[in-house]
Design an enzyme around this catalytic site. Sequence first.
Site, short mmCIF file in Angstrom:
data_model
loop_
_atom_site.label_atom_id
_atom_site.label_comp_id
_atom_site.label_asym_id
_atom_site.label_seq_id
_atom_site.Cartn_x
_atom_site.Cartn_y
_atom_site.Cartn_z
CG MET A 1 -1.83 -1.19 1.34
SD MET A 1 -2.93 -1.38 -0.06
CE MET A 1 -3.72 -2.92 0.35
CB CYS A 2 0.95 4.11 -2.11
SG CYS A 2 1.33 2.90 -3.40
NE ARG A 3 -0.16 4.92 3.73
CZ ARG A 3 -1.16 4.46 4.48
NH1 ARG A 3 -1.28 4.84 5.74
NH2 ARG A 3 -2.05 3.64 3.96
#
Length: 301
Positions: A1-3
Amino acid sequence: MCRFTLYLGPSIRLSTLLIEPAHSLIHQSFRAAEREEPLNGDGFGIGWYAPRLSSEPAVFHSVTPAWNNRNLRSIARVVASPCVLAHVRAATAGSEVHQSNCHPFQHGRHLLMHNGSVGAFDRVRRKLLAGLSDEDYNVIRGNTDSEHMFAIFVDELLSNGQGTDDSFDTPDGAWRLAEHLAATLARVIAVVKAEGGGVPSFLNVAVSDGVHAAVSRFTSHPSLPPDSLYTLHDRIYATTSQEFSERKSEEEGEAVVVSSERLTGDQAWRAVPPNHIVAFARGEAPRLFALSPEGRLAEAA
């Protein structure tokens, strides 16, 4: 997952958003607090608007980690913008680390970035592209699920007459953008349900045209919550940046920040409820719209 982090309001320097806060996006690139793996080092991207010069945004991508990019720090110190979308990437297994896969993705005036995953993407990839025009298909330059979703979003825009400059600055522009984003999510969820065995999707997606913005916090999983997402408006930069206070006196309207994680310890941060879209126009407070389990837009909260 990214931010990711999105900002819309009076112009601020990129560093005021990306570097200076205690838990800035650059800090999240190596020490994310709300995901099991704290590193988001598979590249980054920033899109920002300079409305006095162009209606289309500038975009800067790099495959280097955000925490170790001197160019980013140099640019962020001197560039100011009223609308910024920034993203640090943790590549999904099987997705290559190269510049074409870095968010945000651009088409004309629009930018899109994504935190999460399209369920069973390898199985549904070709089906997602079914029915797209050549213009929509040619949006895709990399191999991420996120950019395939962006092509569907562009298809929604063009199919509804939102591809020309005179279609943007309307009183209901934020609502229209939320509608197009929700329609995109619904199309993705429908394909995954039909062709991907119902593998859950996690779709925190941010879109903007520089004047309006819409951001989803959504998952099709029946029990697991979607990835974290927070909003803050009209406080953070007024209290941390004299520059912002000065600019705000020149440019009317509220500042809105939407971020995967809270950038500061300010108690005014609010979590976006699961399966909702937050939408707003420049100078306006954000509004919440509920999403059905199929990703369709329901009603204002």
